[in-house]
Design a protein around this motif. Structure first.
Motif, PDB file in Angstrom:
ATOM      1  N   TYR A 294      84.676  68.965  62.981  1.00  0.00           N
ATOM      2  CA  TYR A 294      84.068  67.840  62.257  1.00  0.00           C
ATOM      3  C   TYR A 294      85.106  67.098  61.417  1.00  0.00           C
ATOM      4  O   TYR A 294      85.138  65.871  61.377  1.00  0.00           O
ATOM      5  CB  TYR A 294      82.934  68.342  61.366  1.00  0.00           C
ATOM      6  N   LEU A 295      85.982  67.847  60.774  1.00  0.00           N
ATOM      7  CA  LEU A 295      86.960  67.231  59.882  1.00  0.00           C
ATOM      8  C   LEU A 295      88.093  66.534  60.622  1.00  0.00           C
ATOM      9  O   LEU A 295      88.533  65.459  60.211  1.00  0.00           O
ATOM     10  CB  LEU A 295      87.539  68.287  58.938  1.00  0.00           C
ATOM     11  N   ALA A 296      88.589  67.138  61.692  1.00  0.00           N
ATOM     12  CA  ALA A 296      89.797  66.582  62.320  1.00  0.00           C
ATOM     13  C   ALA A 296      89.840  66.768  63.828  1.00  0.00           C
ATOM     14  O   ALA A 296      90.917  66.764  64.417  1.00  0.00           O
ATOM     15  CB  ALA A 296      91.031  67.205  61.685  1.00  0.00           C
ATOM     16  N   GLY A 297      88.695  66.911  64.477  1.00  0.00           N
ATOM     17  CA  GLY A 297      88.666  67.140  65.910  1.00  0.00           C
ATOM     18  C   GLY A 297      88.455  65.892  66.727  1.00  0.00           C
ATOM     19  O   GLY A 297      87.363  65.622  67.223  1.00  0.00           O
ATOM     20  N   GLY A 298      89.464  65.081  66.852  1.00  0.00           N
ATOM     21  CA  GLY A 298      89.371  63.905  67.702  1.00  0.00           C
ATOM     22  C   GLY A 298      89.211  62.607  66.925  1.00  0.00           C
ATOM     23  O   GLY A 298      89.168  62.568  65.698  1.00  0.00           O
ATOM     24  N   LYS A 299      89.108  61.496  67.668  1.00  0.00           N
ATOM     25  CA  LYS A 299      89.108  60.163  67.069  1.00  0.00           C
ATOM     26  C   LYS A 299      87.895  59.889  66.200  1.00  0.00           C
ATOM     27  O   LYS A 299      87.943  59.039  65.305  1.00  0.00           O
ATOM     28  CB  LYS A 299      89.210  59.107  68.174  1.00  0.00           C
ATOM     29  N   SER A 300      86.779  60.579  66.474  1.00  0.00           N
ATOM     30  CA  SER A 300      85.564  60.321  65.699  1.00  0.00           C
ATOM     31  C   SER A 300      85.409  61.265  64.518  1.00  0.00           C
ATOM     32  O   SER A 300      84.405  61.227  63.820  1.00  0.00           O
ATOM     33  CB  SER A 300      84.328  60.439  66.608  1.00  0.00           C
ATOM     34  N   SER A 301      86.389  62.117  64.275  1.00  0.00           N
ATOM     35  CA  SER A 301      86.301  63.088  63.187  1.00  0.00           C
ATOM     36  C   SER A 301      86.415  62.406  61.825  1.00  0.00           C
ATOM     37  O   SER A 301      86.944  61.298  61.700  1.00  0.00           O
ATOM     38  CB  SER A 301      87.383  64.154  63.330  1.00  0.00           C
ATOM     39  N   ASP A 309      92.299  55.877  60.137  1.00  0.00           N
ATOM     40  CA  ASP A 309      91.897  54.532  60.567  1.00  0.00           C
ATOM     41  C   ASP A 309      91.592  53.594  59.400  1.00  0.00           C
ATOM     42  O   ASP A 309      92.129  52.490  59.325  1.00  0.00           O
ATOM     43  CB  ASP A 309      90.682  54.623  61.492  1.00  0.00           C
ATOM     44  N   LYS A 310      90.729  54.027  58.489  1.00  0.00           N
ATOM     45  CA  LYS A 310      90.275  53.129  57.426  1.00  0.00           C
ATOM     46  C   LYS A 310      91.336  52.963  56.335  1.00  0.00           C
ATOM     47  O   LYS A 310      91.736  51.849  56.003  1.00  0.00           O
ATOM     48  CB  LYS A 310      88.969  53.637  56.817  1.00  0.00           C
ATOM     49  N   GLN A 311      91.807  54.073  55.776  1.00  0.00           N
ATOM     50  CA  GLN A 311      92.774  53.994  54.686  1.00  0.00           C
ATOM     51  C   GLN A 311      94.210  53.833  55.180  1.00  0.00           C
ATOM     52  O   GLN A 311      95.083  53.420  54.423  1.00  0.00           O
ATOM     53  CB  GLN A 311      92.676  55.247  53.817  1.00  0.00           C
ATOM     54  N   VAL A 317      95.908  63.518  61.381  1.00  0.00           N
ATOM     55  CA  VAL A 317      95.438  64.632  60.571  1.00  0.00           C
ATOM     56  C   VAL A 317      94.837  65.664  61.515  1.00  0.00           C
ATOM     57  O   VAL A 317      94.025  65.316  62.376  1.00  0.00           O
ATOM     58  CB  VAL A 317      94.379  64.210  59.529  1.00  0.00           C
ATOM     59  N   MET A 318      95.260  66.906  61.388  1.00  0.00           N
ATOM     60  CA  MET A 318      94.776  67.973  62.259  1.00  0.00           C
ATOM     61  C   MET A 318      94.264  69.131  61.420  1.00  0.00           C
ATOM     62  O   MET A 318      94.704  69.346  60.294  1.00  0.00           O
ATOM     63  CB  MET A 318      95.892  68.458  63.188  1.00  0.00           C
ATOM     64  N   ALA A 319      93.332  69.891  61.990  1.00  0.00           N
ATOM     65  CA  ALA A 319      92.810  71.089  61.342  1.00  0.00           C
ATOM     66  C   ALA A 319      92.618  72.168  62.380  1.00  0.00           C
ATOM     67  O   ALA A 319      92.257  71.883  63.521  1.00  0.00           O
ATOM     68  CB  ALA A 319      91.486  70.798  60.641  1.00  0.00           C
ATOM     69  N   MET A 320      92.864  73.424  61.988  1.00  0.00           N
ATOM     70  CA  MET A 320      92.650  74.534  62.907  1.00  0.00           C
ATOM     71  C   MET A 320      92.394  75.813  62.143  1.00  0.00           C
ATOM     72  O   MET A 320      93.189  76.186  61.283  1.00  0.00           O
ATOM     73  CB  MET A 320      93.859  74.752  63.813  1.00  0.00           C
ATOM     74  N   PRO A 321      91.277  76.475  62.435  1.00  0.00           N
ATOM     75  CA  PRO A 321      91.058  77.783  61.825  1.00  0.00           C
ATOM     76  C   PRO A 321      91.841  78.850  62.589  1.00  0.00           C
ATOM     77  O   PRO A 321      91.609  79.076  63.767  1.00  0.00           O
ATOM     78  CB  PRO A 321      89.550  77.989  61.963  1.00  0.00           C
ATOM     79  N   LEU A 322      92.782  79.462  61.917  1.00  0.00           N
ATOM     80  CA  LEU A 322      93.566  80.553  62.502  1.00  0.00           C
ATOM     81  C   LEU A 322      92.781  81.834  62.258  1.00  0.00           C
ATOM     82  O   LEU A 322      92.976  82.526  61.262  1.00  0.00           O
ATOM     83  CB  LEU A 322      94.940  80.595  61.841  1.00  0.00           C
ATOM     84  N   ASP A 323      91.859  82.133  63.175  1.00  0.00           N
ATOM     85  CA  ASP A 323      90.894  83.215  62.948  1.00  0.00           C
ATOM     86  C   ASP A 323      91.478  84.562  63.374  1.00  0.00           C
ATOM     87  O   ASP A 323      91.164  85.091  64.415  1.00  0.00           O
ATOM     88  CB  ASP A 323      89.562  82.933  63.660  1.00  0.00           C
TER      89      ASP A 323
END
Length: 450
Positions: A294-301, A309-311, A317-323
């Motif tokens: 939701y936060l950083a997974g693709g162009k619609s995140s 895009d806006k600012q 920007v990327m996010a990944m849970p290192l589980d």
């Protein structure tokens, strides 16, 4: 969603649709048995195409290493392609490729994984090859010296000469203070250089044994014939005799923010953030995985729309849970746009996270998110190689291969409220690590001003 330790890999996929639907997961049928030597064997039949995947999951990663001999697990990922007593040096890859197959391997903090995908009429060959790796691997001074140079070159290409390539190393050593997750799988080249041949042999004899492995065969196979071949080639391999070291230490939860600056061979500054995460088998891992998308997974995140895009504060920007098995990290990387101050970028990312914590996620965004999850699970298990890996990881990390058939159900149990809750609970600034990556040219200017 992708449970391997590839920093900022291709984790995010396109949308399937926008309807808020709970999807049913196609059942992956399999048979399993355990040899007398402790080797767990899982077989999945899929006769759609005449190919078969053979994989061996060794439950050994960088966390199992001696702190004075780091990098061994990753080193063995390479070393065990050297050949065996019956396979000539350098012939391992050539032999698989000559029959039209592909092969590879990877190492993480928790595991080492080898696999081949071959025409199904060469299944016996692939099984023989993996049994040779487990029983008769060629570990000698020539192979060790050869692979030392290979690992050095890999480090130069993927870390030293790769922009932001040191992120995992820099984050882990600050995020973990007592657990062996504090070093990355690449480990220390100095440790590898001074290690003796007997130390490498001892590591092999300890961890690359049948009772520390899961063998998975998936594809166009006959169950009875496959089991016969497995018993033929793997049944003679003796159990390990050394104690397998499993870290028992628990990393204390951080409650203070750790901040630092890293100067790198980069043009654009970057912000790296790492938050505490629970164990891999914690139910919240599914909500955290969805949160990252939701936060950083693709162009619609969220962060892409707002910060990129806006600012126009960031180019990416990327996010990944290192589980990780014993408790991982929720990672962010934001690369600043030209002329944007790194503090300003960090503030923009934090503002969006705080809005999520306060307001939660909309119905429309949650519906899109569930569609992404459906697509990711289906895509990962769309190939026999993907199914083989999913079965092996379910067996090791959850103790039951059938967990692979409950994955989508667990994602579907995640609610909007869960997404907001895990953001509030785990994305806590008081326990995070923050690194500002700055160009080395900035360091030179700062040094001249002093």
């Amino acid at each position: 969603m992708n449970k391997t330790n590839l920093l900022f890999g291709a984790v995010f996929v396109g949308l399937l649709g926008f309807n808020n639907v709970s999807y049913a997961q196609n059942e992956i049928k399999f048979k399993e048995f355990t040899l007398d030597n402790g080797l767990a064997v899982i077989m999945h039949q899929d006769k759609t195409t005449p190919i078969a995947s053979v994989s061996v999951f060794y439950h050994v990663g960088s966390k199992n290493e001696n702190p004075e001999r780091t990098g061994f697990a990753h080193f063995f990922e390479h070393l065990l392609f050297e050949g065996s007593e019956n396979i000539g040096r350098g012939e391992y890859m050539k032999k698989i490729q000559s029959i039209g197959g592909t092969l590879n391997a990877f190492t993480s903090n928790d595991q080492t994984y080898y696999y081949e995908v071959v025409p199904s009429n060469y299944l016996e060959t692939a099984l023989y090859m993996e049994s040779e790796r487990m029983l008769h691997a060629k570990i000698d001074s020539v192979g060790v010296e050869t692979q030392r140079e290979v690992v050095k070159e890999e480090k130069r290409q993927r870390m030293d000469n790769q922009p932001y390539g040191s992120i995992l190393v820099e984050v882990l050593k600050r995020a973990y203070h007592v657990h062996p997750y504090q070093w990355a799988p690449i480990g220390s080249l100095d440790h590898l250089n001074v290690a003796s041949l007997s130390e490498f042999m001892d590591f092999y004899n300890t961890f690359y044994v049948p009772d520390n492995a899961v063998l998975t065969i998936a594809g166009d196979i006959d169950y009875n014939q496959t089991e016969e071949w497995v018993r033929k080639y793997f049944g003679e391999i003796p159990k390990g005799t050394n104690e397998i070291a499993r870290p028992s230490v628990v990393e204390p939860k951080r409650n203070k923010e750790i901040r630092d600056v890293v100067y790198d061979n980069i043009q654009l500054p970057a912000v790296v953030q790492a938050y505490n995460m629970p164990r891999k088998d914690n139910p919240d891992s599914y909500a955290l995985d969805m949160l990252s998308t939701y936060l950083a997974g693709g162009k619609s995140s969220l962060l892409t729309k707002e910060v990129v895009d806006k600012q126009q504060k960031a180019v990416q920007v990327m996010a990944m849970p290192l589980d990780l098995e014993d408790g991982g990290l929720f990672l962010f990387l934001g690369v600043a746009n030209m002329g944007v101050d790194v503090d300003s970028l960090e503030l923009s990312i934090d503002e969006q996270i705080e809005k999520l914590k306060k307001n939660g996620i909309t119905d429309q965004d949650f519906a899109k998110l569930k569609a992404q999850v459906e697509n990711s699970v289906v895509s990962r298990n769309a190939s026999v190689a993907g199914i083989a890996q999913s079965l092996a990881e379910a067996k090791v990390y959850f103790g039951d291969a059938s967990e692979v058939n409950r994955e989508l159900e667990k994602y579907n149990k995640v609610t909007k409220a869960d997404i907001q809750r895990v953001a509030q609970e785990y994305l806590d600034e008081n326990g995070r690590v923050v690194l500002h990556y700055l160009p080395k040219s900035v360091q030179s200017k700062e040094g001249n001003q002093q």
